[in-house]
Design a protein around this motif. Structure first.
Motif, PDB file in Angstrom:
ATOM      1  N   LEU A 146       0.828  -1.210   0.000  1.00  9.22           N
ATOM      2  CA  LEU A 146       0.000   0.000   0.000  1.00  9.22           C
ATOM      3  C   LEU A 146       0.861   1.258   0.000  1.00  9.22           C
ATOM      4  CD1 LEU A 146      -3.142   0.296   0.065  1.00  9.22           C
ATOM      5  CD2 LEU A 146      -2.363  -1.992   0.667  1.00  9.22           C
ATOM      6  N   ALA A 147       2.025   1.187   0.644  1.00 11.30           N
ATOM      7  CA  ALA A 147       2.929   2.343   0.645  1.00 11.30           C
ATOM      8  C   ALA A 147       3.414   2.646  -0.767  1.00 11.30           C
ATOM      9  CB  ALA A 147       4.109   2.089   1.578  1.00 11.30           C
ATOM     10  N   TYR A 148       3.766   1.595  -1.517  1.00 10.15           N
ATOM     11  CA  TYR A 148       4.191   1.796  -2.906  1.00 10.15           C
ATOM     12  C   TYR A 148       3.040   2.341  -3.753  1.00 10.15           C
ATOM     13  CZ  TYR A 148       8.561  -0.767  -2.076  1.00 10.15           C
ATOM     14  OH  TYR A 148       9.786  -1.162  -1.622  1.00 10.15           O
ATOM     15  N   ILE A 149       1.852   1.790  -3.561  1.00 11.88           N
ATOM     16  CA  ILE A 149       0.673   2.253  -4.310  1.00 11.88           C
ATOM     17  C   ILE A 149       0.414   3.728  -4.007  1.00 11.88           C
ATOM     18  CG2 ILE A 149      -1.845   2.039  -4.439  1.00 11.88           C
ATOM     19  CD1 ILE A 149      -1.474  -0.996  -4.118  1.00 11.88           C
ATOM     20  N   GLU A 150       0.580   4.099  -2.723  1.00 12.69           N
ATOM     21  CA  GLU A 150       0.370   5.482  -2.310  1.00 12.69           C
ATOM     22  C   GLU A 150       1.396   6.400  -2.974  1.00 12.69           C
ATOM     23  OE1 GLU A 150      -2.436   7.572  -0.187  1.00 12.69           O
ATOM     24  OE2 GLU A 150      -2.135   5.439   0.256  1.00 12.69           O
ATOM     25  N   GLN A 151       2.644   5.976  -3.005  1.00  9.38           N
ATOM     26  CA  GLN A 151       3.694   6.797  -3.608  1.00  9.38           C
ATOM     27  C   GLN A 151       3.487   6.995  -5.116  1.00  9.38           C
ATOM     28  OE1 GLN A 151       7.555   5.180  -2.502  1.00  9.38           O
ATOM     29  NE2 GLN A 151       7.688   6.630  -0.803  1.00  9.38           N
ATOM     30  N   HIS A 152       2.895   6.005  -5.750  1.00 10.67           N
ATOM     31  CA  HIS A 152       2.629   6.114  -7.187  1.00 10.67           C
ATOM     32  C   HIS A 152       1.267   6.764  -7.468  1.00 10.67           C
ATOM     33  CE1 HIS A 152       5.929   3.161  -7.375  1.00 10.67           C
ATOM     34  NE2 HIS A 152       6.104   3.574  -8.618  1.00 10.67           N
ATOM     35  N   GLU A 153       0.639   7.286  -6.404  1.00 13.12           N
ATOM     36  CA  GLU A 153      -0.632   8.004  -6.521  1.00 13.12           C
ATOM     37  C   GLU A 153      -1.708   7.150  -7.183  1.00 13.12           C
ATOM     38  OE1 GLU A 153       0.104  11.764  -8.374  1.00 13.12           O
ATOM     39  OE2 GLU A 153       1.369  12.483  -6.729  1.00 13.12           O
ATOM     40  N   GLU A 154      -1.724   5.870  -6.819  1.00 12.53           N
ATOM     41  CA  GLU A 154      -2.726   4.945  -7.351  1.00 12.53           C
ATOM     42  C   GLU A 154      -3.747   4.541  -6.300  1.00 12.53           C
ATOM     43  OE1 GLU A 154      -0.349   1.764  -8.784  1.00 12.53           O
ATOM     44  OE2 GLU A 154       0.566   2.933 -10.405  1.00 12.53           O
ATOM     45  N   LYS A 210      -8.275  -6.436  -5.635  1.00 10.21           N
ATOM     46  CA  LYS A 210      -7.690  -7.169  -6.768  1.00 10.21           C
ATOM     47  C   LYS A 210      -6.383  -6.523  -7.213  1.00 10.21           C
ATOM     48  CE  LYS A 210     -11.931  -9.120  -8.778  1.00 10.21           C
ATOM     49  NZ  LYS A 210     -12.819  -9.112  -9.968  1.00 10.21           N
ATOM     50  N   ALA A 211      -6.385  -5.197  -7.316  1.00  6.26           N
ATOM     51  CA  ALA A 211      -5.173  -4.486  -7.728  1.00  6.26           C
ATOM     52  C   ALA A 211      -4.089  -4.602  -6.650  1.00  6.26           C
ATOM     53  CB  ALA A 211      -5.496  -3.011  -7.989  1.00  6.26           C
ATOM     54  N   ILE A 212      -4.504  -4.542  -5.404  1.00  5.85           N
ATOM     55  CA  ILE A 212      -3.547  -4.675  -4.296  1.00  5.85           C
ATOM     56  C   ILE A 212      -2.922  -6.061  -4.320  1.00  5.85           C
ATOM     57  CG2 ILE A 212      -3.322  -4.747  -1.772  1.00  5.85           C
ATOM     58  CD1 ILE A 212      -5.609  -2.642  -1.699  1.00  5.85           C
ATOM     59  N   LYS A 213      -3.728  -7.096  -4.587  1.00  8.14           N
ATOM     60  CA  LYS A 213      -3.236  -8.475  -4.615  1.00  8.14           C
ATOM     61  C   LYS A 213      -2.120  -8.628  -5.651  1.00  8.14           C
ATOM     62  CE  LYS A 213      -4.859 -13.257  -5.293  1.00  8.14           C
ATOM     63  NZ  LYS A 213      -4.237 -13.609  -6.580  1.00  8.14           N
ATOM     64  N   THR A 214      -2.315  -8.044  -6.838  1.00  4.71           N
ATOM     65  CA  THR A 214      -1.305  -8.157  -7.893  1.00  4.71           C
ATOM     66  C   THR A 214       0.012  -7.520  -7.472  1.00  4.71           C
ATOM     67  OG1 THR A 214      -3.029  -8.134  -9.590  1.00  4.71           O
ATOM     68  CG2 THR A 214      -0.791  -7.593 -10.285  1.00  4.71           C
ATOM     69  N   ARG A 215      -0.062  -6.313  -6.920  1.00 12.42           N
ATOM     70  CA  ARG A 215       1.153  -5.618  -6.483  1.00 12.42           C
ATOM     71  C   ARG A 215       1.785  -6.322  -5.272  1.00 12.42           C
ATOM     72  NH1 ARG A 215       1.301  -0.234  -8.234  1.00 12.42           N
ATOM     73  NH2 ARG A 215       3.325  -0.127  -7.158  1.00 12.42           N
ATOM     74  N   TYR A 216       0.934  -6.839  -4.372  1.00  5.73           N
ATOM     75  CA  TYR A 216       1.433  -7.545  -3.185  1.00  5.73           C
ATOM     76  C   TYR A 216       2.252  -8.782  -3.573  1.00  5.73           C
ATOM     77  CZ  TYR A 216       0.841 -11.538  -0.032  1.00  5.73           C
ATOM     78  OH  TYR A 216       1.032 -12.693   0.691  1.00  5.73           O
ATOM     79  N   GLN A 217       1.803  -9.497  -4.593  1.00  7.07           N
ATOM     80  CA  GLN A 217       2.540 -10.693  -5.014  1.00  7.07           C
ATOM     81  C   GLN A 217       3.941 -10.326  -5.510  1.00  7.07           C
ATOM     82  OE1 GLN A 217      -0.425 -12.248  -7.726  1.00  7.07           O
ATOM     83  NE2 GLN A 217      -1.082 -13.783  -6.238  1.00  7.07           N
ATOM     84  N   ASP A 218       4.067  -9.169  -6.171  1.00  3.48           N
ATOM     85  CA  ASP A 218       5.385  -8.705  -6.611  1.00  3.48           C
ATOM     86  C   ASP A 218       6.270  -8.365  -5.413  1.00  3.48           C
ATOM     87  OD1 ASP A 218       4.630  -8.969  -9.254  1.00  3.48           O
ATOM     88  OD2 ASP A 218       4.011  -6.880  -9.467  1.00  3.48           O
TER      89      ASP A 218
END
Length: 400
Positions: free
Chosen positions: A309-317, A323-331
């Motif tokens: 979530l911190a990365y998602i926040e930094q990328h302003e997403e 579902k979107a969080i799950k994809t990024r979390y797996q990375d």
């Protein structure tokens, strides 16, 4: 000639341990109502009757554990003066990260005679552990109050809270009496229990509300009298620490930490007095330290989701759907060589828990019959601080 360790600290602190997290005050301030409720719930012990079960609710830092220790010590002292009371045994366990088997095993080993071998860590089942526990309780006799701190973190807690409260009524124990005291940071913990457990528990509930600024000032003034050299800590420091903590979570631990760190800031600066400017300087240090502890207390996958979530926040997403969080979390999990959670439901459960704990914001979206209803999540913290803390945790876990 003065050495590298001068007496600067002594000029600030008289007894710094009074401001430590494990300090147990002789007197509990600003919790008279809760202490009175506790006293009524424990009265049966003084007359040799089976204790009531008790559940304490409230966020961390509101005095639940400190009040419990105070009440247990007071009760043990009173029992020795009462002819009707049986010998009292108090057992205190922290349940964070434990299984029911581990908790019952700890109790058994505490009760076993010194000459006996420890109950095994593995190879037996939970039913075997309970059977041995009942045997040891009856051999010792008396009244047993078992305090389960952070009981909401216990795996399969229904099993524990169904077994112990009914042990005497169904004949598992006959020579001893048992009362359960549960301490939970989660106000909704009882709702998670099964109906049969709720019916069996029949507990007294004591809720600890956040402290207001006036109550925190009284608590801090008492600590200041003992922790600091006379005249060193100014009233402005007490008022600022109380105001900051009251506005945040009404947390006494936070307020006391602000005073301690404020004193440390003054010491490092070479100042001889602690005022509100030192408390302001201490605020970010305390918040960062407490956040580090809170994140470290989470499971590995919960920590990875916070990092995500911190990365998602930094990328302003943000806010983002699960579902979107799950994809990024797996990375993120792959980057740490961790096998990720694979089901969306497990991700959603973790996100819900992190929201409940105050790490995330959650907003509901309803797009009508065609679009359906779903939640979006965003981080309710500074993303850079979360990432810095995660790096610190990983570095400590994998030195070199």
């Amino acid at each position: 000639m003065a050495g590298p360790f001068s007496d600067v600290e002594r000029s600030i602190f008289a007894s710094k341990e009074v401001l430590s997290e494990d300090h147990q005050p002789d007197q509990i301030l600003e919790r008279d109502e809760e202490i009175d409720e506790y006293r009524h719930a424990l009265e049966d012990v003084l007359f040799g009757r089976t204790p009531q079960n008790i559940m304490l609710y409230g966020k961390a830092g509101l005095g639940k554990t400190a009040v419990t220790k105070y009440m247990m010590e007071a009760l043990q002292a009173e029992v020795t003066e009462r002819p009707d009371a049986e010998e009292l045994h108090v057992h205190e366990l922290n349940c964070n990260g434990k299984t029911v088997y581990a908790v019952v095993r700890t109790l058994v080993n505490e009760l076993l005679p010194e000459t006996a071998s420890e109950f095994p860590k593995r190879g037996l089942g939970t039913a075997d552990a309970f059977e041995e526990l009942y045997s040891q309780l009856d051999q010792l006799g008396g009244t047993h109050l078992i305090v389960f701190d952070e009981i909401d973190h216990l795996d399969a807690v229904d099993t524990l809270l169904y077994e112990l409260p009914r042990a005497r009524s169904i004949g598992h124990i006959t020579n001893s009496k048992v009362g359960v005291i549960g301490i939970s940071n989660n106000y909704t913990f009882r709702q998670s229990l099964s109906p049969k457990v709720k019916d069996t528990l029949m507990e007294s509930e004591i809720s600890f509300s956040p402290y207001d600024a006036s109550e925190l000032r009284a608590i801090l003034a008492d600590r200041v009298d003992r922790a600091f050299v006379d005249g060193v800590c100014e009233d402005s420091a007490i008022a600022r620490a109380a105001a900051i903590a009251a506005k945040d979570r009404g947390n006494a631990r936070q307020a006391i930490d602000l005073l301690r760190v404020g004193g440390e800031v003054a010491k490092k600066r070479g100042d001889t007095r602690v005022d509100d400017t030192h408390i302001v300087a201490a605020q970010e240090l305390v918040q960062r330290g407490r956040l580090r502890n809170r994140i470290r207390d989470q499971t590995q996958h919960a920590q990875l989701l916070l990092e995500t979530l911190a990365y998602i926040e930094q990328h302003e997403e943000a806010p983002a759907r699960s579902k979107a969080i799950k994809t990024r979390y797996q990375d993120v999990a792959d980057s740490h060589a961790v096998s990720p959670l694979t089901t969306l439901k497990s991700i959603q459960n973790h996100l819900s828990d992190l929201h409940m704990l105050g790490f995330l914001q959650r907003t509901g979206q309803n797009h009508g019959e065609g679009g359906g209803r779903y939640y979006e999540y965003s981080l309710d913290l500074d993303p850079q601080i979360v990432l810095d803390i995660r790096r610190e945790i990983e570095a400590a876990a994998n030195p070199g």
